[in-house]
Design a protein around this motif. Structure first.
Motif, PDB file in Angstrom:
ATOM      1  N   ALA A  88      37.588  27.709  34.233  1.00 59.84           N
ATOM      2  CA  ALA A  88      38.221  28.980  33.880  1.00 59.84           C
ATOM      3  C   ALA A  88      39.738  28.816  33.800  1.00 59.84           C
ATOM      4  O   ALA A  88      40.363  28.285  34.709  1.00 59.84           O
ATOM      5  CB  ALA A  88      37.862  30.050  34.902  1.00 59.84           C
ATOM      6  N   ARG A  90      43.717  30.062  33.644  1.00 61.13           N
ATOM      7  CA  ARG A  90      44.445  30.981  34.532  1.00 61.13           C
ATOM      8  C   ARG A  90      44.299  32.440  34.088  1.00 61.13           C
ATOM      9  O   ARG A  90      44.038  33.290  34.921  1.00 61.13           O
ATOM     10  CB  ARG A  90      45.907  30.582  34.646  1.00 61.13           C
ATOM     11  CG  ARG A  90      46.656  31.512  35.602  1.00 61.13           C
ATOM     12  CD  ARG A  90      47.980  30.948  36.057  1.00 61.13           C
ATOM     13  NE  ARG A  90      48.687  31.893  36.898  1.00 61.13           N
ATOM     14  CZ  ARG A  90      48.450  32.076  38.184  1.00 61.13           C
ATOM     15  NH1 ARG A  90      47.530  31.376  38.804  1.00 61.13           N
ATOM     16  NH2 ARG A  90      49.136  32.964  38.876  1.00 61.13           N
ATOM     17  N   ARG A  93      40.943  33.541  35.260  1.00 62.58           N
ATOM     18  CA  ARG A  93      40.875  33.613  36.735  1.00 62.58           C
ATOM     19  C   ARG A  93      41.630  34.821  37.266  1.00 62.58           C
ATOM     20  O   ARG A  93      41.189  35.466  38.207  1.00 62.58           O
ATOM     21  CB  ARG A  93      41.403  32.325  37.362  1.00 62.58           C
ATOM     22  CG  ARG A  93      40.436  31.168  37.194  1.00 62.58           C
ATOM     23  CD  ARG A  93      40.809  29.921  37.992  1.00 62.58           C
ATOM     24  NE  ARG A  93      42.164  29.470  37.724  1.00 62.58           N
ATOM     25  CZ  ARG A  93      43.113  29.321  38.651  1.00 62.58           C
ATOM     26  NH1 ARG A  93      42.863  29.557  39.903  1.00 62.58           N
ATOM     27  NH2 ARG A  93      44.318  28.913  38.301  1.00 62.58           N
ATOM     28  N   LEU A  96      39.354  37.819  36.611  1.00 62.66           N
ATOM     29  CA  LEU A  96      38.221  37.804  37.543  1.00 62.66           C
ATOM     30  C   LEU A  96      38.658  38.167  38.956  1.00 62.66           C
ATOM     31  O   LEU A  96      37.949  38.881  39.674  1.00 62.66           O
ATOM     32  CB  LEU A  96      37.540  36.434  37.532  1.00 62.66           C
ATOM     33  CG  LEU A  96      36.872  36.011  36.227  1.00 62.66           C
ATOM     34  CD1 LEU A  96      36.346  34.582  36.336  1.00 62.66           C
ATOM     35  CD2 LEU A  96      35.759  36.966  35.839  1.00 62.66           C
ATOM     36  N   THR A  97      39.839  37.698  39.358  1.00 65.48           N
ATOM     37  CA  THR A  97      40.354  38.004  40.691  1.00 65.48           C
ATOM     38  C   THR A  97      40.692  39.484  40.817  1.00 65.48           C
ATOM     39  O   THR A  97      40.304  40.142  41.792  1.00 65.48           O
ATOM     40  CB  THR A  97      41.593  37.143  41.006  1.00 65.48           C
ATOM     41  OG1 THR A  97      41.222  35.759  40.943  1.00 65.48           O
ATOM     42  CG2 THR A  97      42.153  37.453  42.380  1.00 65.48           C
ATOM     43  N   THR A 101      35.407  39.979  40.434  1.00 62.49           N
ATOM     44  CA  THR A 101      34.197  39.382  39.877  1.00 62.49           C
ATOM     45  C   THR A 101      34.222  37.850  39.906  1.00 62.49           C
ATOM     46  O   THR A 101      33.293  37.224  39.410  1.00 62.49           O
ATOM     47  CB  THR A 101      33.970  39.869  38.429  1.00 62.49           C
ATOM     48  OG1 THR A 101      35.135  39.590  37.656  1.00 62.49           O
ATOM     49  CG2 THR A 101      33.660  41.344  38.378  1.00 62.49           C
ATOM     50  N   HIS A 102      35.245  37.261  40.501  1.00 55.68           N
ATOM     51  CA  HIS A 102      35.326  35.793  40.550  1.00 55.68           C
ATOM     52  C   HIS A 102      34.120  35.182  41.255  1.00 55.68           C
ATOM     53  O   HIS A 102      33.622  34.142  40.851  1.00 55.68           O
ATOM     54  CB  HIS A 102      36.635  35.325  41.191  1.00 55.68           C
ATOM     55  CG  HIS A 102      36.805  35.780  42.592  1.00 55.68           C
ATOM     56  ND1 HIS A 102      37.283  37.038  42.907  1.00 55.68           N
ATOM     57  CD2 HIS A 102      36.522  35.173  43.763  1.00 55.68           C
ATOM     58  CE1 HIS A 102      37.305  37.176  44.213  1.00 55.68           C
ATOM     59  NE2 HIS A 102      36.849  36.068  44.759  1.00 55.68           N
ATOM     60  N   SER A 103      33.612  35.862  42.284  1.00 55.47           N
ATOM     61  CA  SER A 103      32.470  35.307  43.018  1.00 55.47           C
ATOM     62  C   SER A 103      31.188  35.327  42.189  1.00 55.47           C
ATOM     63  O   SER A 103      30.301  34.501  42.392  1.00 55.47           O
ATOM     64  CB  SER A 103      32.261  36.055  44.331  1.00 55.47           C
ATOM     65  OG  SER A 103      31.987  37.418  44.076  1.00 55.47           O
ATOM     66  N   THR A 107      34.135  31.193  40.442  1.00 55.72           N
ATOM     67  CA  THR A 107      35.484  30.667  40.177  1.00 55.72           C
ATOM     68  C   THR A 107      36.376  30.898  41.391  1.00 55.72           C
ATOM     69  O   THR A 107      36.105  31.756  42.232  1.00 55.72           O
ATOM     70  CB  THR A 107      36.119  31.335  38.942  1.00 55.72           C
ATOM     71  OG1 THR A 107      36.232  32.732  39.193  1.00 55.72           O
ATOM     72  CG2 THR A 107      35.295  31.080  37.700  1.00 55.72           C
ATOM     73  N   PRO A 109      39.540  32.326  43.221  1.00 54.87           N
ATOM     74  CA  PRO A 109      40.485  33.409  42.958  1.00 54.87           C
ATOM     75  C   PRO A 109      41.925  32.903  42.866  1.00 54.87           C
ATOM     76  O   PRO A 109      42.255  31.863  43.425  1.00 54.87           O
ATOM     77  CB  PRO A 109      40.311  34.340  44.158  1.00 54.87           C
ATOM     78  CG  PRO A 109      39.708  33.505  45.227  1.00 54.87           C
ATOM     79  CD  PRO A 109      38.929  32.422  44.540  1.00 54.87           C
TER      80      PRO A 109
END
Length: 126
Positions: A88, A90, A93, A96-97, A101-103, A107, A109
């Motif tokens: 992923a 930056r 990421r 997502l952070t 939803t990063h988990s 990915t 955080p």
């Protein structure tokens, strides 16, 4: 016709494993390109065991990108196909952070301690 700032390709990296490589910008205008390639991967015959989405080349991703990844992840789950996001970028990421939803995609955080505070303009942890 204007060239899209998004490139997405589909390759079989080993039997049963498909990789979607994404590079450029995903926003409301380019998201249909991403959608089409992800759907093609999930509909492949014979059905893949795993679909990997390589996002190392993403330079911009909007909520449309996140929504598409989440929808296709659910489609994959319904079909018994593993769906992962690898490498992923930056921008992805960060998205997502910020959305927590990063988990979902496994990915890492993005650290926020060096990001400037929106309220004070002072870096966090200063």
């Amino acid at each position: 016709m204007q060239e899209t700032p998004l490139r997405a390709s589909l390759t079989e990296v080993e039997p049963g494993v498909l990789r979607v490589e994404v590079a450029g910008e995903v926003d409301n205008d380019t998201c249909p390109v991403l959608c089409a390639v992800l759907r093609e991967a999930l509909a492949a015959e014979p059905a893949p065991i795993r679909v990997e989405v390589d996002c190392a080349g993403l330079t911009f991703c909007s909520s449309a990108c996140l929504n598409e990844l989440l929808l296709r992840r659910l489609d994959a789950k319904d079909r018994g196909i593993a769906f992962t996001v690898t490498a992923a970028s930056r921008p992805l990421r960060v998205l997502l952070t910020l959305t927590g939803t990063h988990s979902v995609f496994g990915t890492v955080p993005v650290e926020h301690r060096h990001a400037p505070s929106r309220l004070s303009g002072v870096p966090h942890g200063a």
